[in-house]
Design a protein around this motif. Structure first.
Motif, mmCIF file in Angstrom:
data_model
loop_
_atom_site.group_PDB
_atom_site.id
_atom_site.type_symbol
_atom_site.label_atom_id
_atom_site.label_comp_id
_atom_site.label_asym_id
_atom_site.label_seq_id
_atom_site.Cartn_x
_atom_site.Cartn_y
_atom_site.Cartn_z
ATOM 1 N N ILE A 291 -2.764 29.995 69.376
ATOM 2 C CA ILE A 291 -3.835 30.336 70.308
ATOM 3 C C ILE A 291 -4.891 31.154 69.568
ATOM 4 O O ILE A 291 -4.718 31.505 68.403
ATOM 5 C CB ILE A 291 -3.312 31.131 71.522
ATOM 6 C CG1 ILE A 291 -2.778 32.514 71.083
ATOM 7 C CG2 ILE A 291 -2.226 30.346 72.247
ATOM 8 C CD1 ILE A 291 -2.388 33.419 72.241
ATOM 9 N N LYS A 292 -5.963 31.480 70.239
ATOM 10 C CA LYS A 292 -6.994 32.356 69.692
ATOM 11 C C LYS A 292 -7.204 33.500 70.674
ATOM 12 O O LYS A 292 -7.911 33.369 71.678
ATOM 13 C CB LYS A 292 -8.300 31.593 69.460
ATOM 14 C CG LYS A 292 -9.417 32.468 68.867
ATOM 15 C CD LYS A 292 -9.022 33.086 67.525
ATOM 16 C CE LYS A 292 -10.167 33.910 66.947
ATOM 17 N NZ LYS A 292 -9.766 34.578 65.671
ATOM 18 N N SER A 293 -6.566 34.625 70.399
ATOM 19 C CA SER A 293 -6.665 35.784 71.284
ATOM 20 C C SER A 293 -8.045 36.417 71.203
ATOM 21 O O SER A 293 -8.671 36.426 70.136
ATOM 22 C CB SER A 293 -5.622 36.838 70.898
ATOM 23 O OG SER A 293 -4.318 36.336 71.012
ATOM 24 N N PRO A 294 -8.530 36.952 72.314
ATOM 25 C CA PRO A 294 -9.800 37.682 72.265
ATOM 26 C C PRO A 294 -9.636 38.977 71.480
ATOM 27 O O PRO A 294 -8.549 39.553 71.420
ATOM 28 C CB PRO A 294 -10.101 37.961 73.738
ATOM 29 C CG PRO A 294 -8.743 37.991 74.389
ATOM 30 C CD PRO A 294 -7.921 36.976 73.654
ATOM 31 N N ARG A 295 -10.706 39.445 70.883
ATOM 32 C CA ARG A 295 -10.666 40.700 70.122
ATOM 33 C C ARG A 295 -11.325 41.853 70.867
ATOM 34 O O ARG A 295 -11.107 43.003 70.521
ATOM 35 C CB ARG A 295 -11.346 40.510 68.765
ATOM 36 C CG ARG A 295 -10.405 40.186 67.609
ATOM 37 C CD ARG A 295 -9.461 39.042 67.854
ATOM 38 N NE ARG A 295 -8.592 38.788 66.693
ATOM 39 C CZ ARG A 295 -7.639 37.856 66.660
ATOM 40 N NH1 ARG A 295 -7.432 37.076 67.729
ATOM 41 N NH2 ARG A 295 -6.899 37.705 65.575
ATOM 42 N N GLN A 296 -12.101 41.561 71.865
ATOM 43 C CA GLN A 296 -12.779 42.614 72.619
ATOM 44 C C GLN A 296 -11.762 43.461 73.371
ATOM 45 O O GLN A 296 -10.864 42.934 74.028
ATOM 46 C CB GLN A 296 -13.763 41.995 73.616
ATOM 47 C CG GLN A 296 -14.483 42.997 74.510
ATOM 48 C CD GLN A 296 -15.383 42.314 75.525
ATOM 49 O OE1 GLN A 296 -15.726 41.138 75.371
ATOM 50 N NE2 GLN A 296 -15.753 43.031 76.569
ATOM 51 N N HIS A 297 -11.879 44.786 73.263
ATOM 52 C CA HIS A 297 -10.969 45.661 73.980
ATOM 53 C C HIS A 297 -11.137 45.490 75.489
ATOM 54 O O HIS A 297 -12.233 45.200 75.988
ATOM 55 C CB HIS A 297 -11.200 47.118 73.591
ATOM 56 C CG HIS A 297 -10.724 47.454 72.209
ATOM 57 N ND1 HIS A 297 -10.912 48.678 71.619
ATOM 58 C CD2 HIS A 297 -10.046 46.710 71.299
ATOM 59 C CE1 HIS A 297 -10.375 48.675 70.409
ATOM 60 N NE2 HIS A 297 -9.846 47.490 70.194
ATOM 61 N N GLY B 222 -7.791 34.533 77.903
ATOM 62 C CA GLY B 222 -9.011 35.018 77.271
ATOM 63 C C GLY B 222 -9.389 36.467 77.500
ATOM 64 O O GLY B 222 -10.572 36.808 77.364
ATOM 65 N N THR B 223 -8.420 37.355 77.799
ATOM 66 C CA THR B 223 -8.792 38.745 78.040
ATOM 67 C C THR B 223 -7.744 39.708 77.502
ATOM 68 O O THR B 223 -6.562 39.348 77.366
ATOM 69 C CB THR B 223 -8.999 39.018 79.547
ATOM 70 O OG1 THR B 223 -9.488 40.353 79.727
ATOM 71 C CG2 THR B 223 -7.695 38.858 80.319
ATOM 72 N N PHE C 124 -1.365 42.704 65.218
ATOM 73 C CA PHE C 124 -0.611 42.109 66.320
ATOM 74 C C PHE C 124 -1.251 40.810 66.783
ATOM 75 O O PHE C 124 -0.573 39.783 66.951
ATOM 76 C CB PHE C 124 -0.520 43.094 67.484
ATOM 77 C CG PHE C 124 0.094 42.508 68.730
ATOM 78 C CD1 PHE C 124 1.461 42.413 68.872
ATOM 79 C CD2 PHE C 124 -0.719 42.019 69.752
ATOM 80 C CE1 PHE C 124 2.026 41.848 70.013
ATOM 81 C CE2 PHE C 124 -0.168 41.460 70.895
ATOM 82 C CZ PHE C 124 1.210 41.374 71.022
ATOM 83 N N LEU C 125 -2.561 40.822 66.999
ATOM 84 C CA LEU C 125 -3.236 39.624 67.504
ATOM 85 C C LEU C 125 -3.149 38.470 66.511
ATOM 86 O O LEU C 125 -2.949 37.314 66.912
ATOM 87 C CB LEU C 125 -4.696 39.948 67.817
ATOM 88 C CG LEU C 125 -4.944 40.915 68.983
ATOM 89 C CD1 LEU C 125 -6.430 41.160 69.161
ATOM 90 C CD2 LEU C 125 -4.329 40.403 70.276
ATOM 91 N N GLU D 157 -4.511 47.427 76.157
ATOM 92 C CA GLU D 157 -5.899 46.957 76.205
ATOM 93 C C GLU D 157 -6.601 47.129 74.867
ATOM 94 O O GLU D 157 -7.730 46.659 74.691
ATOM 95 C CB GLU D 157 -6.668 47.698 77.310
ATOM 96 C CG GLU D 157 -7.014 49.144 77.026
ATOM 97 C CD GLU D 157 -5.858 50.102 77.257
ATOM 98 O OE1 GLU D 157 -6.102 51.327 77.169
ATOM 99 O OE2 GLU D 157 -4.729 49.641 77.517
ATOM 100 N N ILE D 158 -5.953 47.808 73.912
ATOM 101 C CA ILE D 158 -6.560 48.020 72.593
ATOM 102 C C ILE D 158 -5.588 47.538 71.507
ATOM 103 O O ILE D 158 -5.084 48.334 70.713
ATOM 104 C CB ILE D 158 -6.944 49.498 72.390
ATOM 105 C CG1 ILE D 158 -5.793 50.433 72.803
ATOM 106 C CG2 ILE D 158 -8.197 49.847 73.171
ATOM 107 C CD1 ILE D 158 -6.055 51.899 72.498
#
Length: 755
Positions: free
Chosen positions: A438-444, A175-176, A428-429, A422-423
């Protein structure tokens, strides 16, 4: 009064390479390996069916010789393949408090770790634990952290493409997007600056381009120590009678002349090849001014020629058809006066015009740069000025011409390519989510500096390090060291003991992994991994040595073990991926289309090159144009301009990143010590000191104590001290604001006589 001769200092007169390099290799083998048959591993290094050097990222030639390794590559392998072992008994005899007082060299010189370790705060000792227990402890701690963004996932350049891909997959399923990595401290300025100019954060040249270059400009790097195999390439350029212009604050033997250990004639006749045709000692931090001066001289000469009806020196077709922003750059250069350029660069106007004359007289030009450019407060913009200069004559996207960033660790570029960022982009995501469900986080997330800041401020609770020695590599140990000790969980995946391991958190585990030279057997047999060099070539690496311990696991297997223990409901088929690395590569291909036919192409000797659009004048910028970018201030407001002296950190020759193989720095004449400060003779005299005096180096309220002054061929106003010892002079906030690279080479200092 006679000037004192500092102890352990002498004037080195020899070339780079030569018998000195062979002697150093022999001494490294004797010290680390003795008569061990593992010394044959050196013959497998950088060979098509062998393993990739765990050192620098310089590419392998297509036609390898019987041996293709340099002195520092040999040191890296002997350091990894050493028969020395750190068994559990070692920790029964030594507390962590005692080990903290050992030198970094002595810690790693104890040898290879053999078993998972867990810190016992009651006894102040590391104790052996099983892998199952280690994974269970880590998983429990990570599940207890409410916010995944309170965990930092660090990656060193040693990690393979396969390990790095699994690492980012685990973190994103967790989740990060917190991915501090070693490139954040070296070439992040490249990753940020080049995409804005050319659409990709990678170099545009190949090794073969050097065969067609009419001029190579080397700026801000030291190949003799940091990427020695490049010396053979520069030697070949020189032997074709093509100029090599060096712009560097210090005179470095690896940029002056080279005696090739693989050349019988040079070795038997004790001769060497001259490298630099001209050497310009720019002031530390004056690179942008120097490059602006070269562009100014070029534009002035072009205007004169055009006015006389002669052919333009500029590639006007390239500028008109391929670029935007030329008029703004031209105006900025014209409005920058020569007196500012000369004062800031430390070079004379005549010297700058000489560089420009050679540049416009050369058809194909390559510019090579290293951390002497990137590790500044203006590193990102400095790189963009290099691309500006190349654009003016169309030296981009054609044979023998382009930009060549010299990456450090062997797969630091590959890690970024497969997702360690980190960005991350939405593309890609989305593809990662689709490939794995999966569901990747979008927050940098956090880069390296932001990660340590979060640890310092108490908002980060856990750290997992995939290799490296981050606490020592990072600036500001005054803040960084306590930040690590304040964590709830610290996990270090490494081959040897280092100082970051000793910064014990509430829960600390050290997990020993296979080295690149060692065999990696999984369910389907012997595996190979892949790496990407600094010129975007991806190739296979197969370990040949028996592992240092039966308990060692591969980085991939360790990541999978932590992931399964942390995420009981994981949807990733970890066991299948670890059992057959081909399946990892299939997934990389599914997420990253440039890796098409990955498993097929990487099995071809030498591997394959990833697409670099700018190499073919395909600009992956939003408007599909290459961009001239203006830096109008020329960083006049930098603290470095206000200081009498500006310090840069440098690596010794017996060193690779934070690993110190020994206490010598042969090419600079240093023996048995690292407490020295390299200073220009005129600066020493003007300040009222003598060669050999002991001083404190002061940067505001920060002090590097008791450094011995050494007169050296370094530009006026510039001083140099060893990394990481001088990191204490640099605050966490002292960064390039564009890329967040610590300003290791932009430190305004003063000298005070030591008390």
């Amino acid at each position: 009064m006679m000037e004192k001769e500092p102890e352990g200092i002498e004037n080195y007169e020899g070339p780079a390479g030569g018998w000195g390099a062979l002697k150093a290799v022999a001494e490294a083998i004797k010290d680390q390996m003795g008569l061990s048959p593992k010394t044959r591993a050196l013959l497998d290094m950088n060979q098509p069916d062998g393993f990739d050097c765990p050192g620098c990222a310089w590419p392998d030639p297509k036609h390898t010789s019987s041996f293709d390794f340099c002195e520092n590559g040999a040191k890296a392998v002997t350091w990894e393949a050493t028969p020395k072992r750190v068994e559990p008994q070692f920790f029964a005899e030594h507390t962590v408090s005692e080990l903290w007082n050992w030198s970094d060299h002595d810690l790693e010189n104890q040898g290879r770790l053999t078993t998972p370790l867990r810190y016992n705060r009651a006894t102040d000792r590391f104790e052996a634990v099983s892998w199952d227990e280690a994974f269970a402890v880590i998983g429990k701690r990570l599940r207890a952290i409410a916010d995944p963004n309170q965990v930092e996932f660090y990656t060193s350049g040693r990690a393979s493409n396969e390990a790095a891909f699994l690492f980012q997959l685990f973190a994103r399923e967790y989740g990060t997007n917190n991915f501090p990595d070693c490139s954040n401290m070296c070439h992040e300025a490249t990753s940020v600056g080049l995409p804005r100019a050319i659409g990709v954060g990678k170099g545009t040249v190949t090794l073969e381009d050097f065969d067609h270059a009419d001029l190579v400009i080397c700026i801000g790097h030291n190949p003799g120590t940091n990427h020695p195999r490049m010396l053979a390439t520069l030697r070949a350029v020189s032997l074709r009678n093509k100029p090599i212009i060096v712009i560097n604050p210090m005179r470095e033997r690896g940029l002056e002349r080279f005696e090739n250990p693989q050349s019988p004639v040079e070795m038997l006749t004790d001769s060497a090849t001259r490298l630099a045709s001209s050497y310009h000692q720019v002031r530390v931090g004056g690179d942008v001014a120097a490059i602006k001066g070269v562009m100014k001289a070029l534009l002035e000469e072009d205007a004169l020629r055009v006015a006389k009806g002669e052919e333009s020196l500029l590639d006007r077709d390239f500028i008109a058809n391929e670029t935007v922003g030329f008029d703004a750059l031209k105006a900025d250069i014209e409005n920058t006066p020569w007196d500012r350029i000369v004062a800031r660069s430390g070079l004379t106007e005549a010297a700058i015009r000489d560089i420009a004359r050679v540049y416009w007289s050369s058809s194909n030009v390559i510019i090579c740069y290293g951390m002497g450019i990137t590790q500044h407060r203006h590193g990102t913009e400095a790189i963009q000025q290099l691309t500006n200069l190349l654009f003016l004559r169309g030296n981009m996207g054609r044979p023998g011409a382009g930009i060549c960033p010299l990456r450090g660790h062997s797969n630091v570029q590959g890690n970024r390519t497969v997702g360690i960022t980190e960005i991350p982009s939405e593309t890609f995501l989305s593809r990662l989510d689709q490939a794995f469900g999966i569901k990747s986080p979008r927050q940098h997330g956090h880069n390296a500096v932001k990660a340590v800041m979060a640890m310092r401020d108490g908002t980060a609770k856990a750290f997992i390090g995939l290799g490296g020695n981050l606490a020592v590599a990072m600036s500001d140990p005054q803040a960084t060291f306590p930040a690590f000790k304040g964590l709830d969980l610290s996990v270090q995946i490494c081959t040897k003991l280092n100082r970051t391991c000793l910064l014990t958190a509430e829960e600390t585990l050290v997990l020993p992994c296979l080295g690149r030279s060692e065999q990696d057997y999984q369910a389907t047999g012997l595996q190979f991994i892949t790496v990407e060099d600094s010129m975007s070539m991806v190739h296979a690496s197969t370990g040949r040595l028996k592992p240092a311990s039966e308990q060692l696991k591969s980085e991939c297997a360790i990541i999978a073990g932590i992931a399964k223990a942390t995420l009981p409901q994981t949807v990733v088929p970890w066991d299948a991926l670890i059992g057959n690395y081909d399946l990892i590569r299939d997934k990389i291909e599914e997420v990253l289309p440039d890796f098409y036919d990955y498993n097929k192409r990487v099995r071809v000797p030498g591997g394959f090159r990833l697409r670099v659009g700018a190499s073919k004048r395909e600009w992956d910028t939003p408007d599909r144009k290459a961009h001239f970018l203006v830096m109008d201030s020329m960083v006049e407001d930098e603290p470095a301009n206000e200081a009498k002296l500006t310090l840069m950190t440098v690596r010794a020759h017996d060193q690779y990143n934070t690993t110190v193989y020994g206490m010598n720095d042969r090419y600079r004449g240093i023996t048995g010590r690292r407490d020295v400060l390299f200073v220009n003779a005129d600066d020493i005299a003007e300040l009222g000191f003598n060669n050999g005096d002991v001083v404190d180096v002061v940067a505001g309220d920060r002090v590097l104590p008791r450094q011995t002054l050494v007169v050296h061929a370094i530009s006026r106003g510039s001083v140099a001290a060893y990394y990481p010892e001088a990191n204490c002079l640099i605050g966490l906030e002292d960064v390039d604001p564009e890329s967040w690279v610590p300003a290791y080479k932009s430190v305004p200092v003063e000298l005070r006589r030591a008390q």
